[in-house]
Scaffold this active site. Structure first.
Site, PDB file in Angstrom:
ATOM      1  N   HIS A  82       0.931  -1.377   0.050  1.00  0.00           N
ATOM      2  CA  HIS A  82      -0.054  -0.145  -0.054  1.00  0.00           C
ATOM      3  C   HIS A  82       0.788   1.508   0.056  1.00  0.00           C
ATOM      4  O   HIS A  82       0.537   2.232  -0.656  1.00  0.00           O
ATOM      5  CB  HIS A  82      -0.986   0.128   1.107  1.00  0.00           C
ATOM      6  CG  HIS A  82      -2.011  -1.299   1.383  1.00  0.00           C
ATOM      7  ND1 HIS A  82      -2.620  -1.390   2.476  1.00  0.00           N
ATOM      8  CD2 HIS A  82      -2.106  -2.367   0.294  1.00  0.00           C
ATOM      9  CE1 HIS A  82      -3.273  -2.586   2.019  1.00  0.00           C
ATOM     10  NE2 HIS A  82      -3.070  -2.873   0.799  1.00  0.00           N
ATOM     11  N   HIS A 245      -9.420  -1.920  -4.839  1.00  0.00           N
ATOM     12  CA  HIS A 245      -8.224  -2.304  -3.820  1.00  0.00           C
ATOM     13  C   HIS A 245      -7.291  -3.223  -4.580  1.00  0.00           C
ATOM     14  O   HIS A 245      -6.167  -3.146  -4.476  1.00  0.00           O
ATOM     15  CB  HIS A 245      -8.748  -2.962  -2.444  1.00  0.00           C
ATOM     16  CG  HIS A 245      -7.515  -2.903  -1.693  1.00  0.00           C
ATOM     17  ND1 HIS A 245      -7.055  -2.100  -1.050  1.00  0.00           N
ATOM     18  CD2 HIS A 245      -6.611  -4.178  -1.295  1.00  0.00           C
ATOM     19  CE1 HIS A 245      -5.926  -2.445  -0.402  1.00  0.00           C
ATOM     20  NE2 HIS A 245      -5.793  -3.751  -0.458  1.00  0.00           N
ATOM     21  N   ASP A 249      -3.318  -2.522  -4.981  1.00  0.00           N
ATOM     22  CA  ASP A 249      -2.189  -3.608  -4.669  1.00  0.00           C
ATOM     23  C   ASP A 249      -1.429  -3.833  -5.840  1.00  0.00           C
ATOM     24  O   ASP A 249      -0.330  -3.857  -5.735  1.00  0.00           O
ATOM     25  CB  ASP A 249      -2.990  -4.958  -4.135  1.00  0.00           C
ATOM     26  CG  ASP A 249      -3.397  -5.029  -2.941  1.00  0.00           C
ATOM     27  OD1 ASP A 249      -2.996  -4.304  -2.126  1.00  0.00           O
ATOM     28  OD2 ASP A 249      -4.230  -5.903  -2.625  1.00  0.00           O
ATOM     29  N   HIS A 272      -0.901 -10.976  -4.936  1.00  0.00           N
ATOM     30  CA  HIS A 272       0.607 -10.632  -4.823  1.00  0.00           C
ATOM     31  C   HIS A 272       1.374 -11.865  -5.599  1.00  0.00           C
ATOM     32  O   HIS A 272       2.449 -11.244  -6.039  1.00  0.00           O
ATOM     33  CB  HIS A 272       0.687 -10.525  -3.283  1.00  0.00           C
ATOM     34  CG  HIS A 272       0.119  -9.420  -2.601  1.00  0.00           C
ATOM     35  ND1 HIS A 272       0.002  -8.184  -3.087  1.00  0.00           N
ATOM     36  CD2 HIS A 272      -0.896  -9.819  -1.738  1.00  0.00           C
ATOM     37  CE1 HIS A 272      -0.831  -7.505  -2.383  1.00  0.00           C
ATOM     38  NE2 HIS A 272      -1.367  -8.389  -1.197  1.00  0.00           N
TER      39      HIS A 272
END
Ligand code: ZN
Length: 311
Positions: A82, A245, A249, A272
């Site tokens: 973030h 979001h 990310d 991720h």
């Protein structure tokens, strides 16, 4: 010349890590041209520097975690995405990030608090050309199959766009927009992306807690969803906050490349792990990318020469 950027002054933040629950202090300092983004663990007997590079990534299971050389036994910093997203959104190239524990504070669960901090410190142009990583060939990574299929790809593009699609069976998430596209050159990062918070399902949160994770998570720093509804009293900040979001990310995870990208990023249900795999796939073949700078700002993609809140 489209110049590199750093902070004008030092700024600080105190908070807790969402996974560790530990209190942590961040000190963000200006850094010289071509330093890049570097974390420094200041709580150890000898401070340890961890540059933000794809080879530094050592864990992507719950968040993006880095250590020197990606060594899993070395001192780490977790949940960097973030803060990195905010740096990318404000076009910051060089920063020394001193940190007093192994996890970046979650603050409000989005990048908005970091954007506020960085903008309050001021952003300064430096006397060195800003370098971009331009994607020259399409690169794609895939995992799973059937309902478990997820993929992410980068394609050549004179600019930086991100498209994301999620597919949650949960009715509360499915009722929101599950697909969105964002153009970094639009100058709308702060307004349209930065405020999107991380989210979790109650069943997953219970499981993670039992494993000693998300100890610092609560409704002040995450959207919490049970089987049917959003539990936060104030609801969502954007109609499609979940998928936004995921874009936030992805911007942070792609910033791990060491330079902002010139590319079109697209992901279906990625995260991720897939983002880091995509970067490694891109960087393993030198014919797939080049490092470029713009002597004349007018040659840069539209919007990139603006100071914050755009590039
Ligand atoms: Zn996140």
């Amino acid at each position: 010349m489209l110049a590199q950027r750093t902070l004008k002054s030092i700024t600080r933040a105190v908070g807790v890590g969402i996974h560790s629950g530990r209190k942590v202090e961040l000190v963000l300092r200006p850094a010289a041209p071509d330093t890049g983004l570097v974390f420094r663990r200041t709580d150890l007997a000898q401070p340890v520097d961890i540059p933000v590079l794809p080879t530094s990534v050592c864990d992507t299971r719950m968040a993006t975690t880095i250590s020197p050389g990606g060594d899993p036994g070395a001192p780490k910093v977790q949940t960097i995405e973030h803060l990195l997203s905010a740096c990318a959104g404000l076009g910051l190239d060089n920063l020394l990030i001193e940190i007093s524990a192994d996890e970046v504070p979650i603050l409000d669960g989005s990048a908005a608090s970091f954007v506020f901090l960085l903008q309050s410190a001021g952003i300064e142009r430096q006397n060195a050309p800003k370098r971009f990583l331009r994607v020259l060939k399409p690169v794609e990574v895939r995992r799973g199959e059937g309902k478990g299929l997820m993929w992410a790809k980068l394609e050549p593009h004179h600019g930086y766009t991100l498209s994301f699609e999620i597919e949650f069976d949960n009715p509360a998430v499915a009722a929101t927009g599950q697909r969105t596209t964002f153009d970094m050159g639009s100058g709308l990062y702060k307004k349209d992306i930065a405020r999107a918070r991380t989210f979790g399902m109650t069943a997953d949160i219970e499981l993670m807690r039992s494993r000693g994770l998300t100890l610092g998570g609560n409704m002040d720093n995450a959207i919490v969803v049970d089987d049917y509804k959003i539990l936060n009293a104030d609801g969502l900040r954007y109609d499609d906050e979940f998928v936004k979001h995921k874009i936030l990310d992805a911007i942070g995870d792609m910033q791990v490349a060491g330079h902002p990208l010139l590319a079109a990023y697209t992901s279906f249900k990625g995260g991720h792990a897939l983002n880091n795999l995509l970067l490694r796939e891109l960087l393993k073949d030198e014919t797939q990318y080049e490092i470029v700078s713009f002597d004349d700002e007018r040659d840069a993609p539209a919007g990139f020469a603006e100071l914050a809140p755009a590039w």
